[in-house]
Design an enzyme around this catalytic site. Structure first.
Site, PDB file in Angstrom:
ATOM      1  N   TYR A  81       0.815  -1.265   0.055  1.00 36.19           N
ATOM      2  CA  TYR A  81      -0.085  -0.086   0.022  1.00 36.19           C
ATOM      3  C   TYR A  81       1.052   1.125  -0.140  1.00 36.19           C
ATOM      4  O   TYR A  81       0.543   2.342  -0.798  1.00 36.19           O
ATOM      5  CB  TYR A  81      -0.907   0.159   1.186  1.00 36.19           C
ATOM      6  CG  TYR A  81      -1.778   1.060   1.100  1.00 36.19           C
ATOM      7  CD1 TYR A  81      -3.051   0.955   0.530  1.00 36.19           C
ATOM      8  CD2 TYR A  81      -1.560   2.266   2.057  1.00 36.19           C
ATOM      9  CE1 TYR A  81      -4.099   2.329   0.508  1.00 36.19           C
ATOM     10  CE2 TYR A  81      -2.292   3.505   1.970  1.00 36.19           C
ATOM     11  CZ  TYR A  81      -3.642   3.318   1.386  1.00 36.19           C
ATOM     12  OH  TYR A  81      -4.426   4.419   1.456  1.00 36.19           O
ATOM     13  N   PHE A 133      -9.213  19.269 -25.187  1.00 36.68           N
ATOM     14  CA  PHE A 133      -9.818  18.046 -25.445  1.00 36.68           C
ATOM     15  C   PHE A 133     -11.039  17.919 -24.299  1.00 36.68           C
ATOM     16  O   PHE A 133     -11.174  18.798 -23.574  1.00 36.68           O
ATOM     17  CB  PHE A 133      -8.768  16.986 -24.774  1.00 36.68           C
ATOM     18  CG  PHE A 133      -9.368  15.501 -24.749  1.00 36.68           C
ATOM     19  CD1 PHE A 133      -9.576  14.807 -25.842  1.00 36.68           C
ATOM     20  CD2 PHE A 133      -9.415  14.765 -23.591  1.00 36.68           C
ATOM     21  CE1 PHE A 133     -10.035  13.662 -25.933  1.00 36.68           C
ATOM     22  CE2 PHE A 133      -9.856  13.508 -23.652  1.00 36.68           C
ATOM     23  CZ  PHE A 133     -10.210  12.921 -25.069  1.00 36.68           C
ATOM     24  N   THR A 134     -12.032  17.075 -24.431  1.00 39.70           N
ATOM     25  CA  THR A 134     -13.103  17.031 -23.872  1.00 39.70           C
ATOM     26  C   THR A 134     -13.162  17.006 -22.485  1.00 39.70           C
ATOM     27  O   THR A 134     -13.740  18.129 -21.850  1.00 39.70           O
ATOM     28  CB  THR A 134     -14.107  15.765 -24.415  1.00 39.70           C
ATOM     29  OG1 THR A 134     -13.450  14.656 -24.117  1.00 39.70           O
ATOM     30  CG2 THR A 134     -14.493  16.033 -25.878  1.00 39.70           C
ATOM     31  N   ASP A 224       0.078  18.017 -21.878  1.00 40.35           N
ATOM     32  CA  ASP A 224      -0.405  16.722 -22.108  1.00 40.35           C
ATOM     33  C   ASP A 224      -0.034  15.755 -22.956  1.00 40.35           C
ATOM     34  O   ASP A 224       0.122  15.923 -24.187  1.00 40.35           O
ATOM     35  CB  ASP A 224      -2.049  17.029 -22.481  1.00 40.35           C
ATOM     36  CG  ASP A 224      -2.891  15.758 -22.503  1.00 40.35           C
ATOM     37  OD1 ASP A 224      -2.247  14.734 -22.381  1.00 40.35           O
ATOM     38  OD2 ASP A 224      -4.063  15.721 -22.594  1.00 40.35           O
ATOM     39  N   LYS A 267      -2.634   5.219 -22.679  1.00 39.88           N
ATOM     40  CA  LYS A 267      -2.262   5.805 -24.266  1.00 39.88           C
ATOM     41  C   LYS A 267      -0.499   5.398 -24.149  1.00 39.88           C
ATOM     42  O   LYS A 267      -0.191   4.767 -24.949  1.00 39.88           O
ATOM     43  CB  LYS A 267      -2.561   7.014 -24.810  1.00 39.88           C
ATOM     44  CG  LYS A 267      -4.118   7.249 -24.647  1.00 39.88           C
ATOM     45  CD  LYS A 267      -4.508   8.764 -24.820  1.00 39.88           C
ATOM     46  CE  LYS A 267      -6.166   8.860 -25.077  1.00 39.88           C
ATOM     47  NZ  LYS A 267      -6.686   8.107 -26.247  1.00 39.88           N
ATOM     48  N   ARG A 390     -16.231  12.588 -33.101  1.00 39.72           N
ATOM     49  CA  ARG A 390     -15.426  13.832 -32.534  1.00 39.72           C
ATOM     50  C   ARG A 390     -16.015  15.131 -33.208  1.00 39.72           C
ATOM     51  O   ARG A 390     -15.218  15.513 -34.272  1.00 39.72           O
ATOM     52  CB  ARG A 390     -13.910  13.712 -32.885  1.00 39.72           C
ATOM     53  CG  ARG A 390     -13.306  12.349 -32.112  1.00 39.72           C
ATOM     54  CD  ARG A 390     -13.106  12.578 -30.640  1.00 39.72           C
ATOM     55  NE  ARG A 390     -14.162  12.538 -29.807  1.00 39.72           N
ATOM     56  CZ  ARG A 390     -14.166  12.678 -28.522  1.00 39.72           C
ATOM     57  NH1 ARG A 390     -12.803  12.465 -27.896  1.00 39.72           N
ATOM     58  NH2 ARG A 390     -15.087  12.663 -27.521  1.00 39.72           N
ATOM     59  N   PHE A 456     -21.756  13.225 -24.861  1.00 38.51           N
ATOM     60  CA  PHE A 456     -21.305  12.000 -25.721  1.00 38.51           C
ATOM     61  C   PHE A 456     -20.876  10.798 -25.291  1.00 38.51           C
ATOM     62  O   PHE A 456     -21.212   9.878 -25.671  1.00 38.51           O
ATOM     63  CB  PHE A 456     -20.297  12.523 -26.660  1.00 38.51           C
ATOM     64  CG  PHE A 456     -18.825  12.789 -25.931  1.00 38.51           C
ATOM     65  CD1 PHE A 456     -18.137  11.550 -26.044  1.00 38.51           C
ATOM     66  CD2 PHE A 456     -18.421  13.918 -25.124  1.00 38.51           C
ATOM     67  CE1 PHE A 456     -16.801  11.787 -25.119  1.00 38.51           C
ATOM     68  CE2 PHE A 456     -17.261  13.795 -24.552  1.00 38.51           C
ATOM     69  CZ  PHE A 456     -16.758  12.846 -24.497  1.00 38.51           C
TER      70      PHE A 456
END
Length: 483
Positions: A81, A133-134, A224, A267, A390, A456
């Site tokens: 932990y 980005f969303t 990002d 990613k 998109r 969306f």
């Protein structure tokens, strides 16, 4: 990057520098089942069950193929932990690659965005960026901030020979900072492989120019880096000054421009998780308390230790030009094949996936009827292929209820790394070619259930004029009893 020649030009295809050792069976449901499934999903591809999907090109997030070395590393995880050796190895690898002393783990990229917005964004703040980005935009607006998009003009051109359409317009950036005053700028954000405009990269030189503007006005620069791998490939292959640099050197040069770098390891690194790399101890301390509050203890941050071990290996593998070239090469192949057939796509090919230009594909559908969403639903009917809208459907309404129209209407067909074969890519190309021939059968969509936030993801729509049944009838006429 390996340079392999072919004896005949007609034989040239992207050559995989890996072999497949574990496979997963796929099933292409019959047409009638596909039609029933998209109806049941409210014409929202997010709500389809994966068991009903043949080629899942919805996203690359968390669905990239792991290497054998990543899977092996998962077996030596230290399942503690607090104070896990697994975390120590991950933090050391991130320091080695990016050169930033501090690291905060999080369960994925949007968790990083949440922490950054909670700490640095307040009512009236502005975040200039190349493109939003969303989830990034949602986190900023929830905190009372606004987004200022400053991508270069070429970034919004659907067809172009410009190699770096994700570049930020530095002149407009300087004007924006002066207009709002530096004190109102929460931070400047650059997104590698700008997701919503076709996975388009920025150049190393542009990032350095953005850094110079930030230094001039005393602003913090945040990257990002979720789609950094693709961006690195394009810098290496498209930016003349970087052709002789290694991927590791390009990565460090990019990181050296930034104060903070965050990423989704769903990613970058082909695992599951994420984190924030931080140069300043003061910024680290400002964000540190939110990790145990929202994510988990500081040495796991909501991640499985097994995924952390896989991430450590995956990040190192990202420094290999052969590893990161596979995705962009497959995407470039798919884009070229569609261009040959006259199907409108975003050019040049970017990262993440192939992006279909819905505004040209179904130019008879107005943006208020969500052409990209309709095209995504039609492609599932035609081939069991799940892509992602998109466009305007992915935007959020203004506070007054009005609906801003997106700069682009795209259907993104993601190509997760090392997942699909060329024959599967060509199947998708074939179905798109057929669909383009019968594009006038596709109609618009309207909301039947519209959520207020990130609509969306789980909203539901209905087709206008019963077009989906007509499209299915045409498919059966042309393909007979074939799937």
């Amino acid at each position: 990057m390996a340079k392999v020649g072919f004896y005949k030009d007609e034989n040239v295809v992207p050559l995989e520098m890996h072999k497949v050792r574990i496979v997963q069976k796929l099933t292409l449901p019959p047409l009638e089942q596909r039609l029933a499934c998209i109806q049941g999903a409210g014409y929202n591809t997010f709500l389809l069950q994966n068991a009903d999907v043949f080629l899942d090109m919805l996203t690359d997030s968390g669905v990239n193929a792991m290497s054998d070395q990543q899977q092996a590393a998962m077996m030596v995880a230290d399942d503690s932990y607090a104070g896990s050796c697994t975390f120590t190895r991950l933090a050391a690898k991130l320091r080695d690659i990016f050169g930033m002393q501090h690291f905060l783990p999080a369960h994925q990229g949007r968790a990083c965005e949440h922490i950054l917005a909670k700490v640095f964004v307040e009512p009236g703040s502005v975040v200039p960026m190349n493109y939003h980005f969303t989830t990034t935009k949602a986190h900023i607006t929830v905190q009372g901030g606004t987004v200022e998009e400053l991508v270069v003009a070429e970034g919004l051109a659907v067809t172009s020979a410009e190699p770096f359409k994700g570049n930020m317009d530095c002149e407009r950036l300087a004007d924006s900072i002066q207009r709002y005053t530096p004190g109102k700028i929460a931070f400047v954000r650059v997104e590698a492989g700008t997701n919503l405009i076709g996975g388009q990269p920025f150049s190393l030189q542009n990032l350095r120019d953005v850094r110079e503007v930030c230094d001039r006005f005393g602003c913090m620069l945040v990257m990002d880096a979720s789609l950094l791998a693709d961006n690195l490939h394009f810098v290496k292959t498209r930016e003349e000054a970087c052709r002789d640099m290694s991927i590791r050197d390009i990565t460090r040069a990019m990181a050296d421009c930034c104060d903070i770098l965050y990423f989704s390891a769903r990613k970058l690194g082909c695992a599951r998780g994420g984190g924030i790399c931080i140069r300043s101890e003061a910024h680290y301390r400002a964000m540190r308390g939110l990790v145990p509050l929202f994510e988990g203890f500081l040495t796991y941050g909501g991640m499985s230790v097994r995924e952390m071990e896989a991430m450590t290996v995956g990040l190192e593998e990202t420094m290999d030009a052969d590893v990161i070239s596979q995705g962009p090469q497959f995407i470039g192949f798919m884009v070229d094949e569609l261009v040959k057939r006259g199907v409108p796509v975003i050019t040049p090919a970017g990262g993440l996936g192939c992006h279909i230009d819905a505004m040209r594909f179904v130019d008879h559908i107005p943006q208020t009827q969500y052409p990209a969403g309709a095209l995504a639903a039609a492609l599932y009917i035609a081939g069991g292929i799940r892509g992602m809208e998109r466009g305007t459907l992915s935007e959020q309404r203004a506070p007054d209820g009005s609906e801003p129209l997106a700069s682009m209407e795209l259907v993104r067909l993601a190509l997760p790394r090392r997942v699909f074969t060329l024959s599967q890519v060509l199947f998708a190309v074939d179905r798109l070619e057929w669909l383009y021939k019968h594009r006038r059968l596709i109609g618009g969509l309207e909301w039947s259930e519209e959520p207020e936030i990130l609509r969306f993801f789980y909203g539901r729509l209905t087709p206008k004029g019963g077009w989906s049944e007509k499209l299915a009838q045409q498919f059966r006429k042309d393909f007979g009893d074939c799937l």
